[in-house]
Design a protein around this motif. Structure first.
Motif, PDB file in Angstrom:
ATOM      1  N   ASN A  56      31.564 -16.217  -1.386  1.00  0.00           N
ATOM      2  CA  ASN A  56      31.192 -17.608  -2.035  1.00  0.00           C
ATOM      3  C   ASN A  56      30.512 -18.553  -0.713  1.00  0.00           C
ATOM      4  O   ASN A  56      30.920 -19.467  -0.626  1.00  0.00           O
ATOM      5  N   GLY A  57      29.925 -17.748   0.046  1.00  0.00           N
ATOM      6  CA  GLY A  57      29.050 -18.477   1.184  1.00  0.00           C
ATOM      7  C   GLY A  57      30.083 -18.670   2.458  1.00  0.00           C
ATOM      8  O   GLY A  57      29.853 -19.426   3.473  1.00  0.00           O
ATOM      9  N   VAL A  58      31.474 -17.993   2.253  1.00  0.00           N
ATOM     10  CA  VAL A  58      32.472 -18.307   3.463  1.00  0.00           C
ATOM     11  C   VAL A  58      32.526 -16.878   4.213  1.00  0.00           C
ATOM     12  O   VAL A  58      32.515 -15.893   3.603  1.00  0.00           O
ATOM     13  N   VAL A  59      32.304 -16.792   5.382  1.00  0.00           N
ATOM     14  CA  VAL A  59      32.776 -15.546   6.200  1.00  0.00           C
ATOM     15  C   VAL A  59      34.094 -15.120   6.226  1.00  0.00           C
ATOM     16  O   VAL A  59      35.000 -15.813   6.404  1.00  0.00           O
ATOM     17  N   VAL A  60      34.262 -13.833   5.530  1.00  0.00           N
ATOM     18  CA  VAL A  60      35.667 -13.304   5.300  1.00  0.00           C
ATOM     19  C   VAL A  60      35.890 -12.207   6.387  1.00  0.00           C
ATOM     20  O   VAL A  60      37.011 -12.163   6.864  1.00  0.00           O
ATOM     21  N   VAL A  61      35.037 -11.270   6.593  1.00  0.00           N
ATOM     22  CA  VAL A  61      35.108 -10.430   7.801  1.00  0.00           C
ATOM     23  C   VAL A  61      34.043 -10.532   8.607  1.00  0.00           C
ATOM     24  O   VAL A  61      32.882 -10.687   8.474  1.00  0.00           O
ATOM     25  N   ALA A  69      40.237 -16.078   5.745  1.00  0.00           N
ATOM     26  CA  ALA A  69      39.613 -16.831   4.462  1.00  0.00           C
ATOM     27  C   ALA A  69      39.753 -16.173   3.194  1.00  0.00           C
ATOM     28  O   ALA A  69      39.747 -14.781   3.379  1.00  0.00           O
ATOM     29  N   THR A  70      39.912 -16.751   2.257  1.00  0.00           N
ATOM     30  CA  THR A  70      40.354 -16.138   0.943  1.00  0.00           C
ATOM     31  C   THR A  70      39.557 -16.980  -0.135  1.00  0.00           C
ATOM     32  O   THR A  70      40.015 -17.441  -1.048  1.00  0.00           O
ATOM     33  N   PRO A  71      38.116 -16.855  -0.062  1.00  0.00           N
ATOM     34  CA  PRO A  71      37.359 -17.667  -1.102  1.00  0.00           C
ATOM     35  C   PRO A  71      37.060 -17.301  -2.522  1.00  0.00           C
ATOM     36  O   PRO A  71      36.620 -17.620  -3.411  1.00  0.00           O
ATOM     37  N   ASP A  80      34.767 -20.088 -25.791  1.00  0.00           N
ATOM     38  CA  ASP A  80      33.520 -20.668 -26.349  1.00  0.00           C
ATOM     39  C   ASP A  80      32.432 -19.740 -25.537  1.00  0.00           C
ATOM     40  O   ASP A  80      31.115 -19.926 -25.750  1.00  0.00           O
ATOM     41  N   GLY A  81      32.558 -18.717 -24.852  1.00  0.00           N
ATOM     42  CA  GLY A  81      31.697 -17.820 -24.310  1.00  0.00           C
ATOM     43  C   GLY A  81      31.457 -18.371 -22.863  1.00  0.00           C
ATOM     44  O   GLY A  81      30.818 -17.602 -22.050  1.00  0.00           O
ATOM     45  N   ARG A  82      31.900 -19.525 -22.501  1.00  0.00           N
ATOM     46  CA  ARG A  82      31.418 -19.971 -21.001  1.00  0.00           C
ATOM     47  C   ARG A  82      32.851 -19.326 -19.971  1.00  0.00           C
ATOM     48  O   ARG A  82      33.735 -18.979 -20.479  1.00  0.00           O
ATOM     49  N   VAL A  83      32.017 -18.953 -18.788  1.00  0.00           N
ATOM     50  CA  VAL A  83      32.616 -18.279 -17.735  1.00  0.00           C
ATOM     51  C   VAL A  83      33.453 -19.465 -17.071  1.00  0.00           C
ATOM     52  O   VAL A  83      33.042 -20.477 -16.639  1.00  0.00           O
ATOM     53  N   ARG A  84      34.611 -19.253 -16.671  1.00  0.00           N
ATOM     54  CA  ARG A  84      35.706 -20.484 -16.085  1.00  0.00           C
ATOM     55  C   ARG A  84      36.263 -19.551 -14.832  1.00  0.00           C
ATOM     56  O   ARG A  84      36.523 -18.380 -15.021  1.00  0.00           O
ATOM     57  N   GLU A  85      36.204 -20.291 -13.718  1.00  0.00           N
ATOM     58  CA  GLU A  85      36.744 -19.837 -12.652  1.00  0.00           C
ATOM     59  C   GLU A  85      38.159 -20.187 -12.622  1.00  0.00           C
ATOM     60  O   GLU A  85      38.746 -21.214 -12.970  1.00  0.00           O
ATOM     61  N   ARG A  86      38.895 -19.114 -11.970  1.00  0.00           N
ATOM     62  CA  ARG A  86      40.601 -19.237 -12.031  1.00  0.00           C
ATOM     63  C   ARG A  86      40.795 -19.016 -10.544  1.00  0.00           C
ATOM     64  O   ARG A  86      40.550 -18.068  -9.853  1.00  0.00           O
ATOM     65  N   ILE A  87      41.438 -20.007  -9.837  1.00  0.00           N
ATOM     66  CA  ILE A  87      41.848 -19.519  -8.502  1.00  0.00           C
ATOM     67  C   ILE A  87      43.071 -18.512  -8.440  1.00  0.00           C
ATOM     68  O   ILE A  87      43.889 -19.074  -9.392  1.00  0.00           O
TER      69      ILE A  87
END
Length: 87
Positions: A56-61, A69-71, A80-87
């Motif tokens: 997600n644009g964040v350097v993890v390694v 970092a754990t982005p 409804d077919g939409r994709v939802r983000e869940r943290i």
């Protein structure tokens, strides 16, 4: 390779390296990279000082060292077919 599946799954901001998109990128030198993970130890990092991962644009390694970092996030499809983000 990732643009088509992202379009098919209706992931609006994924699948391409473009401004405003969420980038997941693995960068490594094939001459330096050795996978060390196994079924018994699946979370072992690969060897290779020239290995980096961006999520997600964040350097993890960064150069084979975890930055803390754990982005990343889980994606779920709603009724409804939409994709939802869940943290």
């Amino acid at each position: 390779m990732t643009g088509g599946p992202a379009r098919a799954l209706k992931l609006r901001d994924r699948g391409l390296l473009a401004e405003g998109y969420r980038a997941d990128v693995a960068i490594f030198d094939p001459a330096d990279f050795r996978d060390q993970a196994s079924y018994a130890e699946p979370h072992r990092y690969p060897s290779g000082a020239r290995t980096s991962t961006i999520v997600n644009g964040v350097v993890v390694v960064d150069h084979a060292r975890h930055t803390g970092a754990t982005p990343g996030m889980v994606l779920r499809r709603g009724a409804d077919g939409r994709v939802r983000e869940r943290i």
